[in-house]
Design an enzyme around this catalytic site. Sequence first.
Site, PDB file in Angstrom:
ATOM      1  N   THR A 129      38.983  44.791  43.133  1.00 32.16           N
ATOM      2  CA  THR A 129      37.702  44.142  43.746  1.00 32.16           C
ATOM      3  C   THR A 129      37.149  45.246  44.803  1.00 32.16           C
ATOM      4  OG1 THR A 129      38.665  41.992  43.865  1.00 32.16           O
ATOM      5  CG2 THR A 129      36.784  42.210  45.028  1.00 32.16           C
ATOM      6  N   LYS A 187      32.228  38.612  40.598  1.00 35.20           N
ATOM      7  CA  LYS A 187      33.368  38.250  41.507  1.00 35.20           C
ATOM      8  C   LYS A 187      32.871  38.010  42.957  1.00 35.20           C
ATOM      9  CE  LYS A 187      37.511  38.880  43.393  1.00 35.20           C
ATOM     10  NZ  LYS A 187      38.578  37.921  43.155  1.00 35.20           N
ATOM     11  N   LYS A 242      37.323  40.240  53.029  1.00 37.97           N
ATOM     12  CA  LYS A 242      36.987  41.510  52.147  1.00 37.97           C
ATOM     13  C   LYS A 242      35.713  41.267  51.305  1.00 37.97           C
ATOM     14  CE  LYS A 242      38.480  44.570  48.354  1.00 37.97           C
ATOM     15  NZ  LYS A 242      39.618  45.036  47.524  1.00 37.97           N
TER      16      LYS A 242
END
EC number: 1.1.1.31
Length: 294
Positions: A93, A168, A243
């Site tokens: 990611t 995402k 994050k």
Amino acid sequence: MTNIAFIGLGNMGGPMAANLVKAGHSVTGFDLSPASCDQARGDGVGIAASTVEAVRDAEIVVTMLPAGRHVLSVWTDIIPSVKEGALLIDCSTVDVESARKAHGLAGERGLQSLDAPVSGGVAGAKGATLTFMAGGAKAAFDRAEPILSKMGRRVVHCGEAGAGQAAKICNNMILGISMIGVAEAFVLGEKLGLSHQALFDVASTSSGQCWALMNHCPVPELVPTSAANNGYKPGFAAALMLKDLKLAQQAALASGASTPLGAEAAQLFGLFAGSGHEGDDYSGIINFIRGRTE
Ligand code: NAD
């Protein structure tokens, strides 16, 4: 059988590489951590002495690394050494900008590439039930799909370079915001004398229903898959949610999108994680919200 190189054999990459071995592929891996290498070796992954050595014979290279800077550094190192025609897939990611830069590096050598971050966590990586969100050319996707489907249950082509990362962070922004909403509702319910069960029975069959409530309910004993049943042991750690929310805010800033609830969610998860709970499951934010309630 395909020769696959796998760089980054951590909590996610280790079991993902093991699933490729189980599917009959020849997998050569590398990780900076000797412990991760040892674990992967036990799962049948051949361990190389460096990233460059790992990719030498690979038709497909998968990276699963902490953040954009690691991906760009590894791709810069390996691209001159990969075979002609190799396909590079980054499953980490990372920020959309780094993902697009990585595609650019591959493109300079005429290589196909894909950003393909995942959802589903360590359990999904172990059980090969991840969802992959892929960005890149259709030809690269078609080539990657049979490999990714050995590590996951769903593989979605989201669009061109960076689209997988975009999907995402948008998805996880929904999850972060909705978890806070669910947690706030339970805290308010407690204040109003409502039992957890009663609120769950109503919200789970009414318009308040959402994935966070149904799968990661932040109070114990209502949902079997909830980390609340297990002292908020992750699951999906607050640090990882933070994050992803920060990546969403970075992308919102760069693109000019207005995401006030995303910004608030990033701030609240920052306070929660920063108060010694970064290793707790993200649903533990209910305790932080309760702590701010008089
Ligand atoms: P991790 O820290 O367990 O694994 C990352 C691995 O990369 C480590 O073992 C580290 O030693 C290795 N590494 C770092 N730099 C390297 C280099 N230059 N060469 C070789 N190896 C290197 O992290 P993780 O939980 O496996 O997560 C990996 C990625 O997946 C992250 O981007 C994370 O955001 C994403 N992700 C994690 C989860 C989860 O639940 N853990 C869920 C979805 C997505």
